[in-house]
Enzyme design. Sequence first.
Site, PDB file in Angstrom:
ATOM      1  N   LYS A   1      32.640  37.527  41.030  1.00 33.33           N
ATOM      2  CA  LYS A   1      33.125  38.890  41.259  1.00 33.33           C
ATOM      3  C   LYS A   1      33.580  39.587  39.980  1.00 33.33           C
ATOM      4  O   LYS A   1      33.439  40.785  39.844  1.00 33.33           O
ATOM      5  CB  LYS A   1      34.270  38.854  42.275  1.00 33.33           C
ATOM      6  CG  LYS A   1      33.835  38.363  43.657  1.00 33.33           C
ATOM      7  CD  LYS A   1      35.022  38.150  44.580  1.00 33.33           C
ATOM      8  CE  LYS A   1      34.583  37.615  45.943  1.00 33.33           C
ATOM      9  NZ  LYS A   1      35.733  37.289  46.811  1.00 33.33           N
ATOM     10  N   VAL A   2      34.184  38.812  39.106  1.00 36.39           N
ATOM     11  CA  VAL A   2      34.786  39.412  37.911  1.00 36.39           C
ATOM     12  C   VAL A   2      34.319  38.641  36.691  1.00 36.39           C
ATOM     13  O   VAL A   2      34.365  37.410  36.669  1.00 36.39           O
ATOM     14  CB  VAL A   2      36.327  39.357  38.006  1.00 36.39           C
ATOM     15  CG1 VAL A   2      36.960  39.852  36.705  1.00 36.39           C
ATOM     16  CG2 VAL A   2      36.828  40.155  39.188  1.00 36.39           C
TER      17      VAL A   2
END
Lengths: 348, 348, 348, 348
Positions: free
Chosen positions: A301-302
Amino acid sequence: MADRKQYLKDTIQHFDMTRHNVVPVVEAMNKMAFSSRDLARAADIYDRMIKDKDCGIILCLAGSLISAGLKKIFVDMIRNRMVDAIVSTGANIVDQDFFEGLGFKHYIAEEKLKSGNFDGELRDLMIDRIYDTLIDEEELRICDEITGKIADELDPRPYSSREFIREMGVYLQKHGKNPESIVLEAFKADVPIFCPAFSDCSAGFGLVAHQHARGDQPKVSLDSAKDFYELTQLKMKTKETGLFMIGGGVPKNFAQDIVVAAEILGQDAPMHKYAVQITVADVRDGALSGSTLKEASSWGKVDTVFEQMVYSEATLAVPLIAGYAYHKGNWKNRAERRWSRLLEPVTA
Amino acid sequence: MADRKQYLKDTIQHFDMTRHNVVPVVEAMNKMAFSSRDLARAADIYDRMIKDKDCGIILCLAGSLISAGLKKIFVDMIRNRMVDAIVSTGANIVDQDFFEGLGFKHYIAEEKLKSGNFDGELRDLMIDRIYDTLIDEEELRICDEITGKIADELDPRPYSSREFIREMGVYLQKHGKNPESIVLEAFKADVPIFCPAFSDCSAGFGLVAHQHARGDQPKVSLDSAKDFYELTQLKMKTKETGLFMIGGGVPKNFAQDIVVAAEILGQDAPMHKYAVQITVADVRDGALSGSTLKEASSWGKVDTVFEQMVYSEATLAVPLIAGYAYHKGNWKNRAERRWSRLLEPVTA
Amino acid sequence: MADRKQYLKDTIQHFDMTRHNVVPVVEAMNKMAFSSRDLARAADIYDRMIKDKDCGIILCLAGSLISAGLKKIFVDMIRNRMVDAIVSTGANIVDQDFFEGLGFKHYIAEEKLKSGNFDGELRDLMIDRIYDTLIDEEELRICDEITGKIADELDPRPYSSREFIREMGVYLQKHGKNPESIVLEAFKADVPIFCPAFSDCSAGFGLVAHQHARGDQPKVSLDSAKDFYELTQLKMKTKETGLFMIGGGVPKNFAQDIVVAAEILGQDAPMHKYAVQITVADVRDGALSGSTLKEASSWGKVDTVFEQMVYSEATLAVPLIAGYAYHKGNWKNRAERRWSRLLEPVTA
Amino acid sequence: MADRKQYLKDTIQHFDMTRHNVVPVVEAMNKMAFSSRDLARAADIYDRMIKDKDCGIILCLAGSLISAGLKKIFVDMIRNRMVDAIVSTGANIVDQDFFEGLGFKHYIAEEKLKSGNFDGELRDLMIDRIYDTLIDEEELRICDEITGKIADELDPRPYSSREFIREMGVYLQKHGKNPESIVLEAFKADVPIFCPAFSDCSAGFGLVAHQHARGDQPKVSLDSAKDFYELTQLKMKTKETGLFMIGGGVPKNFAQDIVVAAEILGQDAPMHKYAVQITVADVRDGALSGSTLKEASSWGKVDTVFEQMVYSEATLAVPLIAGYAYHKGNWKNRAERRWSRLLEPVTA
């Protein structure tokens, strides 16, 4: 028993970041340790998001931030193209910002009320407490009613919270009594606002009243899947994204998840390129709010090159981080995104 | 790089409260100080909820509780009429419980992974991390797909999360591979489950895929206002209620709010008579998760005679509090509520 | 104003770990996540210390543990050869344990007192508060006086806190009114107790009075360097050591440091082989109390094979960890160390 | 394995509060909520201490503050008569400040080192870690040796830590390589520094070596009771006192206790009139570090009119609070106290 007026007299005043050049202070923190160095790095990452021409910026708001005096900072971020979308708890957007847009105020509670020993008395006086801050419950009920009326006047169909909040912006433009409003300013700047858990706020009360009154007839409903779909579409249409997260909770989870959702829809969206989170939540209970941004990278996600957690209560860190980026001035060269317009074909 | 199998071999095993009589331990804590005394008082309050024939019990779940080994406790609470409704984050119900109901497992992460320094490697291996716990991301994608399929087979209309989760129970009854499931057991016992922020979980991914595929055609939507309306109706039809809250966040806010919602619908519902919350959240950031139950009483949501916060990470406190109430055995005399049936006329 | 007796009536009762076999509960936690798994691992490490015939065990106590109901656990640890030396804050040993040895009690404070709003009233009533616990200040003054008298009867020279506390044990053996005392039991078992910051407790008050009365004449002094030297000597004479730390602060720092001190005295002492710490302190403020045991390994103080932090308030974790080791019963085969005797030639 | 020089290259730089006028920022925080409002109130209370001509100011230091970049703030407080006595942990004064006075530096650790996964490598390189900061252990050993030499040259008798630290100031005046030193500046300004737990720091190592070398001969000892007696005398000779506490632990306890000690010596000293504490410690574990200043008032130690806890990691709050008081400029009218001179007759 004290009088209501005795309690509700000293109003919260919002921090004006445009008046305080904190750049030298934040830069001096950059070579220290602990939270100060982390804060300086977070400020730098937020400034990088602003400088990165390809990067869309998503602001996530959890906790009682507006009632705490941070509203004007977020308003100024919208006005100065420092944010392209907002994901928030309902309380910040409806109970606190829209509420102030209607002309109501938050009040400073005297120290002794924090103990909780006087909450019975507050209850009898129809005063609600958020730690060291007070709210006139009668005014909050007016806010509930207005959200119900807004629902009553809409076509009966499923709405994303973004669509509904946009209607709240329309309402404020006509009937608002305080131009310093996130909802209003975001409406004018076409900055979409999402509240993925929209029902647990003042708007929820209004919508329950609306649905109750409609009975078996067609009614407005709030489609949280549509929220997710819309924010995912923004991710899919944008090259890069950065997250500026204040607090954790649903906004953090929701905004991080759109990378995966885009992937599920068959588009290989890049991870969030930048991510900053201000929180005092502890990593050791395993909950999402305190989970590290590195952990989010295991979920895809990051990205981990430009990520920074800052261990600080928000009212101390936000004025410094947002103020730093404001006074660096790189927003002056930043194009406005007007992301709401990307979603209009969907909603029309 | 290590092999996937090296990481995914040692499974989380769920605590079985029925096998450990913790009553003497909890009673001994009652005359100590700090968290132990608070925990003993909370256990007593939960037991009072169970003994109180008029009291409906709402369990609120936030944080990564199921993946942490607490699932069987909640399953046993449903089986033994110790809970009448559940309000949860989506992750607990879908990504973790429904996921395990499909036959998948959670895995114990070795200590060094907690540092975050290996998250890039985990990412490459398609392994997701929750602090000290691992998940096979490929299995999670199957879970996403199944929720999408469930949506595909439903009539296209707005659903409450409760209705959708009920369908997940139907699915598990047919296709499930692990009978130890909250979703399955709640379906069988007509215990409604609400996830007011349903889109930020595996179900959200499935629903986004569903809505994307449907395009302009009629589609399933998730009406969070309906969630709120349904839970409020349960409050209105019940005399007394008690909250057993693990973590804070949206479930805490949502469940507390129904008292106000009932009032707005013209019914003078009493405040929650009992309330217990286990959390490590700090009151000083002013956010809801750590806010005291006394503060909630200023809002008219929680009565203050039987309320208790317990400062503990959940995996330590839940086995003791729930186990205490289980072994006190007062649930044996408690009628089942089957609250889902109260809502069927509304939804049919 | 309430009467003193109304406040001082319900006494703290100490947890009796010998009566609760928590081994199955702790073992069940071993396959869960978060604090429960960490706690189970810490219990196992403490049990390993007991089984390891070469390992001396140092118990570190910080925080208000005795007033909180944990006293009997530590007394039973001494009685059952589960600890060889104690490093503590002065408050635990003097103001709380010695105080109870004199026949005084700690009292349960009612909930509302935790708010702090009644501390003025408590002040007027000569009642001292520790969070949710009360102390009769007049009794505490008697405790101060007795430590002063003990000093008055000693030869005027520098003492380690260990020597002074030993004299307190002698006093309790003659005049004590409660046999459940750490100071007394440690005296009888030759378990040395060190309070490296001895002056900030009831004993400090007694010693200040002593020194004030002596004026320019020879007087008792408290040599904190001697404390450090003595504990270092124990490390030098022992092969292996393990630390069971409850809280952080000076005891943690002091006990970890002896490895380095031994090295400075020219002896290559091994790092602490085992280390367990129970704390809620946060790593992010950079202070020692919350610093990881891995960090201590960079200083050469703690080995990293058997180390475990447990995130829990002490009254929940200590009964489980110490109780686990007690009921595993490996202390039955453990020789007593009687470490005080190793130090007598030094002090005589 | 990386080279030592790669790790030890980027030095911590101390915040210079004289260059940043934070008064407008702090004043703007006064009408917000949560930590910002508390911080503004604490800054105001500290400024009141400075304006109050009768008030002596005691600064308490716990946690790794000097290595974190706060040293120059404390040095400037001494230079500008903003503090009259200091109570600290040994680490701040000896291992960190005296260490830097000798010409050594603290280094910035790169992010990944915080994980603890590289502490074995650091150990091999003789590098010590404090969270995100590094220390050259070989330099620290030199610091240990110098404290041992200072002891070797003193008359063999009991010393208060204050007396010993004064000798360290004498040493720095002769041999120091960095004029920015708390120990040096306090020596020059006759500001006494107390480390009540002096042995658990670099000085302890030096003193253990000294005592070991002396064997049965007369030796320097460190009398912690004398520390307490001396600080109590300062309280007795001063009308009013205020505490500016950073962190909790022994310094907080010690400084608060002198009110009671004065009373025991027969003088009715007033409670500390002002008290400010910056800490992230949690009140719920019942330990002193997080205990409220209201609780201290039940013990008769702190008055409650001007007391304020601030929930913040120190590196964020200290620059704002101390900087506010500096730029308000009321220290310009404040007389210097030179409290060390009051104690000389006692020690000579």
